[in-house]
Design a protein around this motif. Structure first.
Motif, short mmCIF file in Angstrom:
data_model
loop_
_atom_site.label_atom_id
_atom_site.label_comp_id
_atom_site.label_asym_id
_atom_site.label_seq_id
_atom_site.Cartn_x
_atom_site.Cartn_y
_atom_site.Cartn_z
N LYS A 151 0.83 -1.21 0.00
CA LYS A 151 0.00 0.00 0.00
C LYS A 151 0.87 1.26 0.00
O LYS A 151 0.68 2.15 -0.82
CB LYS A 151 -0.91 0.01 1.24
N THR A 158 3.90 1.52 -0.86
CA THR A 158 4.66 1.56 -2.10
C THR A 158 3.83 2.16 -3.22
O THR A 158 4.30 3.03 -3.97
CB THR A 158 5.09 0.13 -2.47
N PHE A 169 11.10 -13.14 5.44
CA PHE A 169 11.89 -11.92 5.38
C PHE A 169 13.03 -11.90 6.40
O PHE A 169 13.54 -10.86 6.75
CB PHE A 169 10.98 -10.71 5.61
N THR A 192 14.10 -2.41 4.36
CA THR A 192 13.34 -2.97 3.24
C THR A 192 11.99 -3.54 3.69
O THR A 192 11.36 -4.27 2.94
CB THR A 192 14.14 -4.08 2.52
N1 ATP Z 1 12.97 0.13 0.41
C1 ATP Z 1 12.56 -1.13 0.20
N2 ATP Z 1 13.44 -2.03 -0.30
C2 ATP Z 1 13.06 -3.28 -0.52
N3 ATP Z 1 11.84 -3.78 -0.25
C3 ATP Z 1 10.92 -2.93 0.27
C4 ATP Z 1 11.23 -1.57 0.51
N4 ATP Z 1 10.13 -0.97 1.03
C5 ATP Z 1 9.17 -1.93 1.09
N5 ATP Z 1 9.64 -3.10 0.64
C6 ATP Z 1 8.90 -4.35 0.53
O1 ATP Z 1 7.76 -4.11 -0.24
C7 ATP Z 1 6.62 -4.74 0.30
C8 ATP Z 1 5.51 -3.73 0.49
O2 ATP Z 1 5.89 -2.73 1.41
P1 ATP Z 1 4.92 -1.54 1.80
O3 ATP Z 1 5.65 -0.66 2.72
O4 ATP Z 1 4.41 -0.91 0.56
O5 ATP Z 1 3.76 -2.29 2.55
P2 ATP Z 1 2.43 -1.73 3.21
O6 ATP Z 1 1.32 -2.28 2.46
O7 ATP Z 1 2.53 -0.25 3.33
O8 ATP Z 1 2.49 -2.40 4.65
P3 ATP Z 1 2.12 -1.80 6.08
O9 ATP Z 1 0.67 -1.86 6.22
O10 ATP Z 1 2.78 -2.76 7.00
O11 ATP Z 1 2.69 -0.43 6.14
C9 ATP Z 1 7.09 -5.39 1.59
O12 ATP Z 1 7.24 -6.75 1.35
C10 ATP Z 1 8.42 -4.81 1.87
O13 ATP Z 1 9.27 -5.80 2.38
#
Ligand code: ATP
Ligand code: ATP
Ligand code: MG
Ligand code: MG
Lengths: 272, 320, 298, 298, 272
Positions: A59, A61, E143, E150
């Motif tokens: 999300k 991302t 992970f 990340t």
């Molecule tokens: N800078 C990064 N480098 C590598 N992988 C990343 C990075 N940021 C996020 N990820 C990976 O991308 C995926 C999605 O991350 P994201 O932060 O978008 O999740 P989210 O939906 O916002 O989760 P949450 O509700 O926990 O915040 C995860 O598996 C995470 O490990």
């Protein structure tokens, strides 16, 4: 102006934001991680569009990609028909992180900073009165001259919310903005947000992990599958309000989403 | 009209110490200005920059930062060797000072240069090992004494140390610095204050007094400013003569121009000691340095006479 | 709620206690909640005293050493002698003249060095190649001693202050640029994103986000740059010497060392040290008003 | 749900669209989700090429300058002459000997300087007074030029390498200590609390939390320290000269400058620059494996 | 061991943690801010003690004070009868901040770091298997070799939770640990926590801003008033489980707390 470059974009019936088959991979030192997988959705003007999905499904991302920070590995993000290539004050982001306030500026200055640099205000004075107005809305007038490091986690997030709202952007992107807030403050903030929306009908893209919040805040809900995030469904919730939280329609939708998200159905596995 | 074509400014590189007294006199008594005026060059200004050592002076003259510099014979020979035939060829303008480089010791076991052979816990301080005039002098002495292949046999006893620091080390006696290759005023202090004994002097090596400090400049400047050049030569000859005629006033002038720790009387005593220093314009005993430097490969061109590395305009002075 | 024995443990092992509820007591009014600090508390935060103590300790150690080890005053004079020479040089006004002579050049060199460092780092953050240019140039030129640059400096700038300023810029530039660049690269990604969100790019992003966010590193770079500017200036003055009777503190030190006035040499060095302490207080004050106030550094 | 006209706006102004639901498509298996990078992607991350280009640019600019400005080769030789001298000196083995002579001393001084900096900063983080001691000592001693310390250094450590090492420690120590201390003070309060939570205190806290957390600053300090160790060594060797026929790169430069072999002087300086670039690559490699990998620096 | 110094402490009937009249003021450059005001409570062994209160009322501050990081301005914090003066691995804290993972260690190493330095494990190998066990519980085995930067916000918090749980401390202090988690993950985590508690009956001090979570997770709930935090009430909830969430007792307690927190009664103002 932008439209002249994209004759295909017609504001009357086209989505303001179009996410098309967006796949985003992160490249770490020795491998890729796919965060979102072929996600498509359209956001129309005045939508309160919610992204809902489990932790780590991409999300944040997606939001950062729409914000112009992360170019999609595949697919397109188009804003008013034009490909998003860089960040800008037309899409204001409220981040999930607690360190999004600039630590060298007081609470009030943080909001003013956004207003002046984002081009919403010309003069410091104008910005100041707007800043105080929104800080009052998030109940932080008393702390307006504090530096961020002297605030609690929830207070920091509220400043960020005030900063985002004060900007009155054409699209507001909010990443779990209320997660650090207690029940009452959270309700108050939701109400503030909806009230503001009533006033100006801005387009809102809202990330949350609470199904209730999604239904209350959102007019349309995009449900994402677990990592790597794919679209599971897009649902309407524009008719639900908190008043009906107990009502059967509300809880039917809640249960439907809950099931979709967390109870893996055979169909979901059929493709595997 | 030829006056208009010449420079209106002469820039000198000066250094600290009694060895540069003629320059101090020429400057303080405004002799260059006087002779330039006499030559019909009008008002020229004299600009003096003080340097702490020979290296910077060489750079200054090569990069055109100064017009005249004063220095020892080996640096002049090297400059001449490297620039020979070019338009920045450097040659001696005039001899300023005859002076002795003297090796002093406080070690009772050292009487002559022979005693350094195989000595332990004893070091000889000089401004910089291998490349300073003192180091060259020591090598020449060793060569004379022990033979050509042993010229540098004492080098491993030497350490680089500025004069004041070497003097302090000798005085404290607590460091392995037991010998010091000194010039004025340190040679005077060594004898007077701590009763150091002289092991030998560069006059012994050269077989008599020799030129120690000369003024030098580039061909380019000389060719562009022939009259001014002559005025400078005249000014410095007059300075030498004046010191010879007025030693007491010269001592006082020096005392006033520099924060010397010595009294004017002591300075007078120093500059009157002919075994230490004489302010003379004749060029003596320089060719042996050239021969030595050529032999060791430090200069490639072997001059046939001192006149090779001094401008014609001073060839009227005596020399050998 | 069912009645159970207060103080006993439930089957799951929890000690039972009665519930209670109470009104919020006299709400302390705003004044009490945010009370001003007392004067005393303000004073205790002052560290001048502690720093003066450190300086005093250094001086005492020095005096004790020269007394006990009985070193030759020509090599290492005692504090008392040094202070006497310092006062004498201050009295006849020479020291002030020298310090002023050096400070003029120093400030010019420092300012230009900082300016160039700013340019270079802005260039470095703007692209990957820029970053490589900065790191490679720094790696190449930073290890070069000022003395090696003097010939070029004389060639380009002659014998006056511009030459000195050139070598000083050399010694300030790289240290400041390295620290600033490293600071910029360590800025939190979120804060950088916030800046860009509000339309900041390029130089404006650097000025409004990166510089304050990296301010702790920049200050460190400035401190190191300042110190190295002094070092270089003194060393360069020793080599260059003085122009037309001018000359700064470095020349003062050299001249006195040539004339065996070791006490004055040390007086000169002590002056450098004291100026260092003064300037450090200035930096400290800046630190307190900025990074420390912002909670970015303890 | 009630039926409404799809595509029209509701009274509140929301564009109505149909709902839809779809199964999650072929779940990409773990391999696809976390695919290895291709060799090409690995290569493109390599910056050697870009850095070599910077070095080449510098050399070309130098050559052009000497060609066009027609400077006196005795003051500023051309690249070609310099490279010739470099090869000549490499061929007769002298340069390697000199570099090795310098490196030995340099590494010793650098290592000791780093060690002392570590001690001093540990002391400084352990108390407020310690912090004042560090900042005051640094403010006092950092601006002192190595040349001023040489007499004392010779007095205490004699005439050999230990004296050189002493002045080099002086030039490494303060820069590294300043950067390290500033880095320590900037460590996130939360991470510090985490370390203390698991029982870490004093030196262990420093080693296991503060050092890695402040690693970006420490690396910068090390880079600056390294550069200044070179500067000081070269400058000090000029004064010390060669000992017992040894002597390092500084001596090589000095001897050749005294003998007016300017091309060799520049060959020596070029050697210093090239070593600088090499060492920078080393630092860069460390950076990539640490702060950059950890996401603490871009 | 400690007892010998404090004859008054009798583990059988004394609280393990006693907070007595604790007032905490923060000193900023020119004024004080009172975070908590004369707060007293006792935590007994095996309690699941919840601190509940609005944003900015001093919950995190109290927890840090118990953790040994912030000395109270007035009052005492006593652990097993002994005054708390410094942090230690007997009280493991899960912080509210997202940067509590050590960025230079992978997910797995972060847990191992705690286990080894906190003295729970002697060997790397032992620690490794424990770490993997708990990472599995928070669904992050995939992970385990990622560096924290990340991970998504929720994933970071889950690692911190795993690290805290793996330590099996005699007291576990958790500051809004589940705030960043989606509904399902949150439920799973709550269940994991309760299950672990069943196993070892450790003492838990839990900060949350969700009343439901407080009732489900807690056995006793301390309700704090808004800034500066004072004690409003201490309530029992040891008999409520999520299963009864709809039940009348559960919702009665919920409403009671809600009212207490957010509807200012005249009595609350009586003292003013
Ligand atoms: N800078 C990064 N480098 C590598 N992988 C990343 C990075 N940021 C996020 N990820 C990976 O991308 C995926 C999605 O991350 P994201 O932060 O978008 O999740 P989210 O939906 O916002 O989760 P949450 O509700 O926990 O915040 C995860 O598996 C995470 O490990
Ligand atoms: N470092 C600090 N310096 C000064 N004041 C602080 C500091 N940390 C917190 N405060 C103040 O103390 C009060 C309580 O903060 P605390 O973080 O304990 O709240 P909290 O109950 O944890 O809130 P939240 O639920 O939002 O995390 C707040 O008013 C805050 O402004
Ligand atoms: Mg997220
Ligand atoms: Mg909190």
């Amino acid at each position: 102006m932008l439209d002249s470059f994209n004759p295909s974009y017609n504001p009357a019936c086209s989505p303001i934001l179009r996410v098309e088959n967006v796949t985003i991979r992160y490249q770490t030192d020795d491998h890729h991680v796919t965060a979102t997988d072929r996600v498509s959705f359209d956001v129309f003007e005045s939508d309160r569009f919610v992204l809902l999905g489990p932790s780590g499904c991409g999300k944040s991302t997606l939001l950062k990609s729409i914000g112009g920070y992360i170019p999609p590995t595949a697919g397109d993000v188009r804003l008013k028909g034009k490909k998003v290539t860089e960040p800008g004050p037309d899409r204001v982001l409220v981040f999930q992180e607690f360190d999004q306030l600039l630590p060298w500026k007081t609470v009030r200055q943080n909001v003013i900073f956004a207003l002046i640099n984002g081009g919403r205000c010309k003069t410091e004075k104008e910005a100041d009165s707007i800043a105080l107005h929104y800080l009052d809305k998030v109940k932080l007038s008393k702390f307006k001259d504090n530096y961020p490091h002297t605030l609690s986690g929830g207070m920091k997030q509220r400043v960020a919310i005030a900063r985002g709202l004060a900007m009155k952007p054409s699209i507001l992107l909010m990443d779990e903005p209320f997660a650090a807030l207690d029940a009452l403050t959270r309700l108050q903030m939701q109400d503030e947000l909806l009230e503001l929306w009533e006033e100006t009908k801005f387009t809102l893209l809202f990330v949350t992990h609470s199904i209730e919040e999604a239904i209350v805040v959102g007019s349309r809900i995009l449900v994402l599958s677990p990592h790597p995030g794919q679209v599971r469904a897009e649902l309407n919730s524009h008719k639900m309000t908190r008043g009906e939280a107990g009502a059967s329609e509300f809880s039917a939708l809640h249960d439907r989403i809950y099931e979709m998200l967390f109870v893996e159905k055979p169909t979901a596995r059929a493709g595997a | 009209s030829s006056a208009a074509a010449e420079a209106s400014k002469v820039r000198f590189a000066d250094q600290i110490g009694l060895l540069y007294l003629p320059m101090r006199v020429a400057i303080e008594k405004k002799l260059v200005e006087k002779h330039a005026k006499e030559a019909g060059l009008g008002d020229v200004t004299v600009e003096v920059s003080q340097f702490s050592g020979g290296g910077a002076v060489n750079t200054a003259i090569l990069s055109g930062g100064v017009d005249f510099a004063a220095g020892g014979i080996p640096p002049l020979l090297k400059l001449w060797d490297r620039t020979k035939g070019t338009d920045t060829e450097v040659r001696g303008t005039i001899s300023l000072t005859h002076m002795a480089y003297k090796l002093f010791t406080i070690d009772p076991n050292v009487k002559t240069i022979d005693d350094y052979v195989g000595i332990q816990g004893h070091r000889i301080a000089l401004p910089s090992v291998k490349v300073s005039t003192q180091a060259v002098t020591l090598a020449m002495a060793a060569e004379k004494k022990f033979g050509q292949d042993k010229a540098f046999s004492l080098d491993n006893l030497t350490v680089s140390m500025p004069h004041p620091q070497a003097y302090a080390a000798m005085k404290s006696g607590s460091q392995p610095i037991k010998s010091h290759f000194a010039t004025l005023p340190f040679s005077y202090q060594l004898v007077k204050e701590i009763k150091a004994r002289q092991v030998f002097s560069s006059y012994d090596v050269a077989g008599g007094s020799h030129t120690g400090v000369v003024l030098y400049n580039t061909k380019k400047w000389k060719d562009e400013n022939p009259k001014l050049f002559k005025a400078v030569v005249d000014a410095f000859s007059e300075a030498s003569q004046w010191i010879k005629d007025n030693p007491k006033e010269a001592a006082e002038l020096f005392k006033n121009s520099e924060k010397s720790p010595n009294t004017a009387e002591e300075i007078l005593e120093m500059i009157s000691d002919r075994s230490e220093v004489e302010y003379r314009t004749d060029v003596r005993g320089t060719l042996i340095y050239a021969e030595f430097l050529h032999r060791t490969g430090d200069i490639k061109n072997m001059p046939t006479s001192w006149k090779d590395y001094f401008w014609e305009s001073v060839h009227q002075f005596e020399g050998d | 709620m069912s009645i159970e024995v207060i103080g006993a443990r439930t089957p799951e092992g929890i000690v039972l206690r009665p519930e209670y509820e109470r009104p919020v007591e006299t709400k302390p009014d705003a004044k009490d909640v945010t009370r001003k600090l007392s004067t005393w508390e303000h004073i205790i935060g002052n560290e001048m005293v502690r720093k003066a103590a450190v300086v005093a300790l250094v001086l005492i150690a020095w005096q004790l050493y020269t007394d006990l080890a009985d070193v030759q005053p020509l090599v290492f004079p005692s504090v008392v002698d040094t202070l006497k020479a310092l006062f004498a040089s201050m009295m006849d006004g020479e020291l002030f003249l020298r310090v002023w002579g050096s400070l003029k050049v120093l400030l010019a060199g420092y300012a230009i060095g900082m300016g160039l460092a700013a340019l270079l780092t802005v260039f470095a953050v703007s692209s990957r190649f820029g970053s490589d240019v900065l790191s490679t140039l720094t790696a190449m030129f930073n290890p070069l001693p000022a003395i090696a640059l003097l010939p070029l400096s004389m060639l380009w700038f002659g014998l006056g202050s511009p030459s000195l300023i050139f070598v000083m810029v050399h010694s300030v530039l790289w240290a400041v640029a390295l620290n600033t660049h490293s600071g910029f690269r360590s800025v939190s990604e979120t804060q950088r994103m916030v800046g860009r969100n509000y339309g900041l790019k390029g130089v404006r992003l650097v000025a409004k986000v990166l510089i304050p966010a990296a301010f702790a590193s920049i200050l460190t770079g400035m401190k190191i740059g300042w110190a190295f500017a002094w070092r270089t200036l003194i060393a360069a003055e020793l080599v260059f010497g003085a122009n037309q009777g001018g000359g700064g503190l470095g020349w003062y030190i050299f001249e006195n060392s040539q004339n065996l006035n070791t006490d004055r040499v040390f007086a000169g060095l002590l002056t450098v040290m004291l100026i260092g302490v003064l300037v450090e207080s200035g930096f400290r004050a800046i630190e307190k008003r900025t990074v420390q106030r912002w909670g970015m550094q303890r």
